[in-house]
Design a protein around this motif. Structure first.
Motif, mmCIF file in Angstrom:
data_model
loop_
_atom_site.group_PDB
_atom_site.id
_atom_site.type_symbol
_atom_site.label_atom_id
_atom_site.label_comp_id
_atom_site.label_asym_id
_atom_site.label_seq_id
_atom_site.Cartn_x
_atom_site.Cartn_y
_atom_site.Cartn_z
ATOM 1 N N VAL A 124 12.114 -8.963 2.791
ATOM 2 C CA VAL A 124 11.827 -7.534 2.905
ATOM 3 C C VAL A 124 11.825 -7.129 4.378
ATOM 4 C CG1 VAL A 124 9.995 -5.808 2.608
ATOM 5 C CG2 VAL A 124 10.574 -7.362 0.731
ATOM 6 N N GLU A 125 12.467 -6.020 4.671
ATOM 7 C CA GLU A 125 12.498 -5.492 6.039
ATOM 8 C C GLU A 125 11.386 -4.479 6.289
ATOM 9 O OE1 GLU A 125 16.536 -4.224 7.073
ATOM 10 O OE2 GLU A 125 17.216 -5.502 5.430
ATOM 11 N N TYR A 126 10.982 -3.781 5.222
ATOM 12 C CA TYR A 126 9.972 -2.730 5.363
ATOM 13 C C TYR A 126 9.069 -2.796 4.150
ATOM 14 C CZ TYR A 126 8.044 1.841 6.630
ATOM 15 O OH TYR A 126 7.211 2.855 7.012
ATOM 16 N N LEU A 127 7.786 -3.081 4.364
ATOM 17 C CA LEU A 127 6.807 -3.192 3.291
ATOM 18 C C LEU A 127 5.806 -2.053 3.408
ATOM 19 C CD1 LEU A 127 5.374 -4.689 0.954
ATOM 20 C CD2 LEU A 127 4.215 -6.086 2.705
ATOM 21 N N GLU A 128 5.763 -1.227 2.392
ATOM 22 C CA GLU A 128 4.801 -0.124 2.362
ATOM 23 C C GLU A 128 3.657 -0.487 1.440
ATOM 24 O OE1 GLU A 128 4.750 4.165 0.328
ATOM 25 O OE2 GLU A 128 6.080 4.099 2.077
ATOM 26 N N LEU A 129 2.489 -0.670 2.025
ATOM 27 C CA LEU A 129 1.263 -0.958 1.286
ATOM 28 C C LEU A 129 0.478 0.348 1.209
ATOM 29 C CD1 LEU A 129 0.444 -4.317 3.080
ATOM 30 C CD2 LEU A 129 1.418 -4.049 0.787
ATOM 31 N N ALA A 130 0.643 1.038 0.111
ATOM 32 C CA ALA A 130 0.117 2.399 -0.022
ATOM 33 C C ALA A 130 -1.108 2.391 -0.924
ATOM 34 C CB ALA A 130 1.190 3.327 -0.589
ATOM 35 N N ASN A 131 -2.287 2.549 -0.330
ATOM 36 C CA ASN A 131 -3.487 2.621 -1.144
ATOM 37 C C ASN A 131 -3.427 3.831 -2.074
ATOM 38 O OD1 ASN A 131 -5.873 0.628 -0.374
ATOM 39 N ND2 ASN A 131 -4.657 0.995 1.463
ATOM 40 N N THR A 132 -3.947 3.637 -3.255
ATOM 41 C CA THR A 132 -3.909 4.676 -4.287
ATOM 42 C C THR A 132 -4.489 5.980 -3.762
ATOM 43 O OG1 THR A 132 -4.159 3.020 -6.032
ATOM 44 C CG2 THR A 132 -4.691 5.292 -6.610
ATOM 45 N N GLN A 133 -3.743 7.062 -4.013
ATOM 46 C CA GLN A 133 -4.270 8.406 -3.809
ATOM 47 C C GLN A 133 -4.585 8.965 -5.197
ATOM 48 O OE1 GLN A 133 -4.929 9.199 -0.768
ATOM 49 N NE2 GLN A 133 -3.637 7.727 0.308
ATOM 50 N N TYR A 134 -5.662 9.686 -5.321
ATOM 51 C CA TYR A 134 -6.221 9.941 -6.645
ATOM 52 C C TYR A 134 -5.774 11.292 -7.208
ATOM 53 C CZ TYR A 134 -8.563 5.695 -5.575
ATOM 54 O OH TYR A 134 -8.788 4.377 -5.245
ATOM 55 N N TYR A 135 -4.565 11.228 -7.790
ATOM 56 C CA TYR A 135 -3.972 12.338 -8.539
ATOM 57 C C TYR A 135 -3.471 11.768 -9.866
ATOM 58 C CZ TYR A 135 -3.544 13.775 -3.648
ATOM 59 O OH TYR A 135 -3.801 14.044 -2.328
ATOM 60 N N GLY A 136 -3.162 12.630 -10.804
ATOM 61 C CA GLY A 136 -2.564 12.181 -12.050
ATOM 62 C C GLY A 136 -3.393 11.101 -12.721
ATOM 63 N N TRP A 137 -2.726 10.005 -13.094
ATOM 64 C CA TRP A 137 -3.408 8.907 -13.764
ATOM 65 C C TRP A 137 -4.357 8.192 -12.814
ATOM 66 C CZ3 TRP A 137 -2.835 8.700 -18.929
ATOM 67 C CH2 TRP A 137 -1.793 9.468 -19.454
ATOM 68 N N GLY A 138 -4.072 8.224 -11.524
ATOM 69 C CA GLY A 138 -4.987 7.641 -10.556
ATOM 70 C C GLY A 138 -6.339 8.326 -10.559
ATOM 71 N N LEU A 139 -6.351 9.640 -10.784
ATOM 72 C CA LEU A 139 -7.611 10.376 -10.852
ATOM 73 C C LEU A 139 -8.387 9.996 -12.115
ATOM 74 C CD1 LEU A 139 -9.522 12.492 -9.695
ATOM 75 C CD2 LEU A 139 -8.174 14.253 -10.851
#
Length: 394
Positions: A186-201
């Motif tokens: 992998v050249e670019y790894l995005e570790l994106a913590n959950t933002q709380y919308y939709g099902w995340g909410l």
């Protein structure tokens, strides 16, 4: 071209620049059932999708407006049989094209067709570094398939870009996730913590980590960077709830980002439909120029006339634009309030109380709600729930 009424072309407001990014949410259909999906919780009630010709017209109009980047998303965009056609049109128009995919259903022949059509970039998602947790979080058996797709993407010489959404179930696996990505090339790894919308909410109580867990994960990312430098670029996106200043959501409402959902609704951000009282224009009825410059929905939160204090008098308002409107709604019940992430907000205690409770005591957990058609139909309308009264039944 679509047959639509020709609106009067009024002079655009001087302060509004053209959009730079068009996100085409081609479909809400998806083979995965992720517990953090940002798609609307009532997506199954919407079965209409724009046709090939309608999407091409949207792309042409967006390019005429000045958009330079085009993302194909969903749901799962691979479920559209016309994806190759849309990619080829994006290339012809001069867009930089990006496919955001789970990889499920991607065969070698189709990947070759994407390359031939001119696709520039693929972002592949994983849920975790282990088969057990990846498959649990997506409610599917897809880990091995995703691994094969990652190898194919490398074989076709695409930049290897991996996205992993983080939360309390996988934050403690961060070192293994980084190792997995490194081994994949992998050249670019995005570790994106959950933002709380939709099902995340809906699943926020179960997904929200505690501060110690987050700090351990961030320390692991920093150790990798110190050891390996830029061999693999690692982006670690801290969840808003653990900040004291809000992010400049979408770089400002109606500033650079234009999303078109599967049914043709034009949106200033993914979650904008959660805000009650806003009528989002239909791209089959109104031209993008008029939507971007003149629609009430896109102008609602531009500038600072809409702001209340403390945002209105804050010297940082031109940097963070008051934060996220959808988050303000979800946490306070009013989209025009200051984003409670900000410690200047009178509602900041909503965030701090939540984090303190999570860190201090073991609270009773509710079962995870997986994204699927049955849950979507049952939860139709819950996207307007707020944290001051979002006791969602499970």
């Amino acid at each position: 071209m679509m047959d639509m009424p020709q609106a009067v072309q009024a002079k655009p407001p001087a302060s509004v620049a053209p959009p730079l990014w068009l996100l085409a949410e081609l479909t809400y259909r998806c083979p995965l059932h992720c517990v953090f999906c940002y798609n609307p919780v009532d997506y199954a009630s919407n079965t209409h999708e724009l046709t090939t010709a309608q999407w091409i017209d949207v792309m042409q109009q967006a390019r005429e407006l000045g958009a330079a980047q085009l993302g194909f998303s969903g749901g799962e965009p691979l479920l559209r049989d016309d994806l190759e056609i849309l990619i080829a049109e994006g290339r012809r128009l001069g867009f930089y094209t990006n496919l955001i995919t789970s990889g499920v259903g991607l065969k070698r022949e189709r990947l070759a067709a994407f390359r031939e059509a001119g696709l520039d970039h693929i972002q592949l998602s994983f849920q975790d570094s282990t088969r057990e947790m990846n498959d649990f979080l997506s409610h599917t058996k897809t880990f091995d398939l995703k691994s094969r797709v990652a190898a194919m993407i490398r074989e076709f010489e695409y930049p290897m870009v991996l996205n992993v959404v983080l939360h309390r179930y996988n934050l403690d696996h961060i070192e293994r996730i980084i190792d997995m990505a490194d081994q994949m090339g992998v050249e670019y790894l995005e570790l994106a913590n959950t933002q709380y919308y939709g099902w995340g909410l809906i699943n926020r109580q179960q997904l929200l980590p505690d501060r110690a867990q987050l700090e351990r994960a961030e320390a692991a990312v920093n150790r990798y960077r110190e050891k390996h430098g830029n061999r693999m670029r690692v982006l670690f996106v801290v969840p808003d709830y653990f900040e004291t200043r809000p992010k400049a959501c979408m770089n400002g409402w109606g500033s650079v980002f234009l999303a078109v959902s599967a049914d043709g609704s034009a949106l200033p951000c993914h979650a904008a439909k959660t805000i009650p009282g806003l009528q989002f224009p239909d791209v089959t009825q109104t031209r993008l120029h008029d939507i971007w410059y003149h629609s009430d929905a896109f102008n609602q939160f531009r500038g600072d006339d809409w702001m209340k204090d403390p945002c209105r008098s804050c010297p940082e308002k031109n940097r963070d634009f008051g934060g996220c409107r959808c988050q303000a709604l979800a946490l306070t019940g009013d989209a025009a309030n200051a984003d409670p992430v900000c410690d200047k907000s009178p509602h900041h205690h909503v965030i701090t109380d939540m984090i303190t409770q999570k860190s201090a005591v073991a609270i009773e957990e509710k079962p995870l709600v997986f994204r699927n058609d049955a849950n979507s139909r049952a939860r139709s309308g819950l996207h307007n729930a707020t944290a001051t009264g979002d006791k969602l039944s499970h």
